[in-house]
Design a protein around this motif. Structure first.
Motif, mmCIF file in Angstrom:
data_model
loop_
_atom_site.group_PDB
_atom_site.id
_atom_site.type_symbol
_atom_site.label_atom_id
_atom_site.label_comp_id
_atom_site.label_asym_id
_atom_site.label_seq_id
_atom_site.Cartn_x
_atom_site.Cartn_y
_atom_site.Cartn_z
ATOM 1 N N LEU A 177 1.053 -1.048 -0.197
ATOM 2 C CA LEU A 177 0.249 0.029 0.107
ATOM 3 C C LEU A 177 0.803 1.200 0.175
ATOM 4 C CD1 LEU A 177 -1.829 -2.794 0.971
ATOM 5 C CD2 LEU A 177 -3.235 -0.437 2.651
ATOM 6 N N PHE A 178 0.543 2.145 -0.509
ATOM 7 C CA PHE A 178 1.179 3.650 -1.455
ATOM 8 C C PHE A 178 0.690 5.106 -0.494
ATOM 9 C CE2 PHE A 178 3.035 -0.142 -3.345
ATOM 10 C CZ PHE A 178 4.705 0.183 -2.653
ATOM 11 N N LYS A 179 1.921 5.720 -0.136
ATOM 12 C CA LYS A 179 0.495 6.873 0.078
ATOM 13 C C LYS A 179 1.223 7.912 -0.515
ATOM 14 C CE LYS A 179 -1.126 10.518 3.799
ATOM 15 N NZ LYS A 179 -1.608 11.218 4.706
ATOM 16 N N ASN A 180 0.940 8.517 -1.446
ATOM 17 C CA ASN A 180 2.225 9.804 -1.583
ATOM 18 C C ASN A 180 2.208 10.914 -1.128
ATOM 19 O OD1 ASN A 180 3.787 10.672 -4.160
ATOM 20 N ND2 ASN A 180 2.195 11.742 -5.086
ATOM 21 N N GLY A 181 2.778 12.032 -0.883
ATOM 22 C CA GLY A 181 2.737 12.754 -0.291
ATOM 23 C C GLY A 181 2.081 12.959 1.092
ATOM 24 N N LEU A 182 1.419 14.130 0.854
ATOM 25 C CA LEU A 182 0.159 14.382 2.091
ATOM 26 C C LEU A 182 -0.954 14.332 0.979
ATOM 27 C CD1 LEU A 182 2.266 17.519 4.040
ATOM 28 C CD2 LEU A 182 1.936 15.268 5.015
ATOM 29 N N ASP A 183 -1.380 13.355 0.471
ATOM 30 C CA ASP A 183 -2.367 13.246 -0.365
ATOM 31 C C ASP A 183 -3.704 12.570 0.767
ATOM 32 O OD1 ASP A 183 -4.767 12.113 -1.545
ATOM 33 O OD2 ASP A 183 -3.897 10.328 -2.350
ATOM 34 N N ILE A 184 -4.854 13.259 1.515
ATOM 35 C CA ILE A 184 -5.772 12.533 2.089
ATOM 36 C C ILE A 184 -6.453 11.524 2.147
ATOM 37 C CG2 ILE A 184 -5.866 15.208 2.806
ATOM 38 C CD1 ILE A 184 -8.547 15.294 1.046
ATOM 39 N N VAL A 185 -6.683 10.453 0.528
ATOM 40 C CA VAL A 185 -6.658 9.645 0.516
ATOM 41 C C VAL A 185 -6.911 8.584 1.210
ATOM 42 C CG1 VAL A 185 -8.439 8.307 -1.740
ATOM 43 C CG2 VAL A 185 -8.298 10.944 -2.189
ATOM 44 N N PRO A 186 -6.021 8.395 1.480
ATOM 45 C CA PRO A 186 -5.913 6.980 2.572
ATOM 46 C C PRO A 186 -6.038 7.226 3.604
ATOM 47 C CG PRO A 186 -3.425 7.312 0.726
ATOM 48 C CD PRO A 186 -4.428 8.916 0.135
ATOM 49 N N ASP A 187 -6.413 8.769 3.754
ATOM 50 C CA ASP A 187 -6.624 8.603 5.155
ATOM 51 C C ASP A 187 -8.316 9.143 6.113
ATOM 52 O OD1 ASP A 187 -4.236 9.415 5.765
ATOM 53 O OD2 ASP A 187 -4.237 11.292 5.413
ATOM 54 N N VAL A 188 -8.864 8.362 4.577
ATOM 55 C CA VAL A 188 -10.111 8.185 4.910
ATOM 56 C C VAL A 188 -10.420 6.882 4.948
ATOM 57 C CG1 VAL A 188 -11.247 11.096 4.856
ATOM 58 C CG2 VAL A 188 -11.165 9.413 2.974
ATOM 59 N N PRO A 189 -12.346 6.567 5.226
ATOM 60 C CA PRO A 189 -12.611 7.421 6.240
ATOM 61 C C PRO A 189 -11.933 7.451 7.708
ATOM 62 C CG PRO A 189 -14.246 5.306 5.111
ATOM 63 C CD PRO A 189 -12.544 5.573 4.940
ATOM 64 N N LEU A 190 -12.146 8.826 8.671
ATOM 65 C CA LEU A 190 -11.556 8.821 9.373
ATOM 66 C C LEU A 190 -11.841 7.587 10.973
ATOM 67 C CD1 LEU A 190 -12.188 12.408 9.826
ATOM 68 C CD2 LEU A 190 -10.306 11.176 9.112
ATOM 69 N N GLY A 191 -10.798 6.942 11.108
ATOM 70 C CA GLY A 191 -10.783 5.783 12.877
ATOM 71 C C GLY A 191 -10.434 4.554 11.621
ATOM 72 N N TRP A 192 -11.141 4.464 9.878
ATOM 73 C CA TRP A 192 -11.039 3.012 9.963
ATOM 74 C C TRP A 192 -9.820 3.459 9.723
ATOM 75 C CZ3 TRP A 192 -15.439 1.186 6.458
ATOM 76 C CH2 TRP A 192 -16.959 1.426 6.367
ATOM 77 N N GLN A 193 -9.442 1.605 9.315
ATOM 78 C CA GLN A 193 -8.295 0.931 9.095
ATOM 79 C C GLN A 193 -7.506 0.379 7.833
ATOM 80 O OE1 GLN A 193 -6.693 0.486 12.126
ATOM 81 N NE2 GLN A 193 -8.063 1.405 12.663
ATOM 82 N N HIS A 194 -6.636 0.337 7.608
ATOM 83 C CA HIS A 194 -6.047 -0.433 6.540
ATOM 84 C C HIS A 194 -5.588 -2.095 6.454
ATOM 85 C CE1 HIS A 194 -5.426 3.477 3.081
ATOM 86 N NE2 HIS A 194 -4.873 4.162 4.423
ATOM 87 N N PRO A 195 -5.691 -2.431 5.630
ATOM 88 C CA PRO A 195 -5.416 -4.282 6.025
ATOM 89 C C PRO A 195 -3.960 -4.237 6.380
ATOM 90 C CG PRO A 195 -5.645 -4.200 3.610
ATOM 91 C CD PRO A 195 -5.716 -2.471 4.345
ATOM 92 N N ALA A 196 -2.785 -3.312 5.967
ATOM 93 C CA ALA A 196 -1.430 -3.290 5.761
ATOM 94 C C ALA A 196 -0.809 -2.458 6.409
ATOM 95 C CB ALA A 196 -0.758 -4.532 4.796
ATOM 96 N N LEU A 197 0.290 -2.140 6.245
ATOM 97 C CA LEU A 197 1.067 -1.108 6.996
ATOM 98 C C LEU A 197 1.499 -0.455 5.251
ATOM 99 C CD1 LEU A 197 3.733 -1.500 9.558
ATOM 100 C CD2 LEU A 197 1.432 -0.867 10.272
ATOM 101 N N VAL A 198 0.631 1.002 5.617
ATOM 102 C CA VAL A 198 1.428 1.790 3.834
ATOM 103 C C VAL A 198 2.728 2.169 3.621
ATOM 104 C CG1 VAL A 198 0.178 3.878 3.295
ATOM 105 C CG2 VAL A 198 -1.168 2.474 4.491
ATOM 106 N N THR A 199 3.627 2.534 2.849
ATOM 107 C CA THR A 199 4.844 2.827 2.467
ATOM 108 C C THR A 199 4.380 3.779 2.460
ATOM 109 O OG1 THR A 199 5.203 0.878 1.825
ATOM 110 C CG2 THR A 199 7.110 2.624 1.586
#
Length: 193
Positions: free
Chosen positions: A146-168
């Motif tokens: 799982l990849f998050k570029n810069g300060l993109d807000i999409v990987p941070d929503v929905p608030l309080g929810w979880q990703h199924p793995a750590l984000v790079t």
């Protein structure tokens, strides 16, 4: 193949006619044979049906996986039968950007529950897909990237929810605060170059 190669296939999923599904829907995919084997890629939000899936945020319970985002699950299940038929039990890498990343995770969930997990999953700018950690436990043995570029807000929503793995975290932010500019697949590809 590396993460950038898979990001390029995710980008292609936006511009190619879908091999599976309907172009005007949230439920569509391309199928590619690569040097790494079979790849199924799901595009992200680029039409009204996609936005409907994104905002259908009520959690739904999936036996063995816990609660997941109903819009993402419905978008996956609308094309699950033809996608699984195209895979036909072969090892497959699932790829997606944004909504497509969430759909790839729903596909990985169903495939793992059925005893045929994907070889790997590459998710670029994925939104969170579950309010609990059960899906993370289910997919613990699947190679999830799982990849998050810069300060993109999409990987941070929905608030309080979880990703199924750590984000790079990759790339430099376009702006010094959370934004959607960093979300573009072109910026992801640039960050992976």
């Amino acid at each position: 193949m590396n993460a950038r190669d898979f990001a390029l296939i995710a980008q292609e999923s936006y511009t190619s006619t879908p091999d599976i599904g309907v172009e005007e829907s949230a439920s569509r995919a391309i199928v590619r044979h690569t040097e790494a084997g079979l790849v199924v890629a799901f595009p992200g939000s680029d039409n009204g049906a996609c936005w409907e899936a994104d905002f259908d945020v009520l959690p739904v319970s999936v036996p063995g996986a816990g609660e997941v985002h109903s819009g993402f699950l419905n978008a996956w299940r609308a094309i699950s039968v033809p996608v699984l038929a195209a895979i036909a039990g072969q090892p497959v890498t699932l790829v997606g950007h944004s909504l497509g990343a969430a759909i790839a995770l729903m596909a990985a969930m169903d495939m793992t529950i059925s005893g045929n997990p994907p070889a790997a999953v590459y998710c670029f700018e994925p939104p969170r897909v579950s309010p609990d950690m059960t899906l993370r436990t289910l997919l613990a043995s699947v190679p999830l990237h799982l990849f998050k570029n810069g300060l993109d807000i999409v990987p941070d929503v929905p608030l309080g929810w979880q990703h199924p793995a750590l984000v790079t975290h990759i790339g430099k932010p376009a702006l010094p605060f959370p934004n959607v500019l960093d979300h573009a697949i072109e910026r992801v590809i640039g960050a992976l170059s």
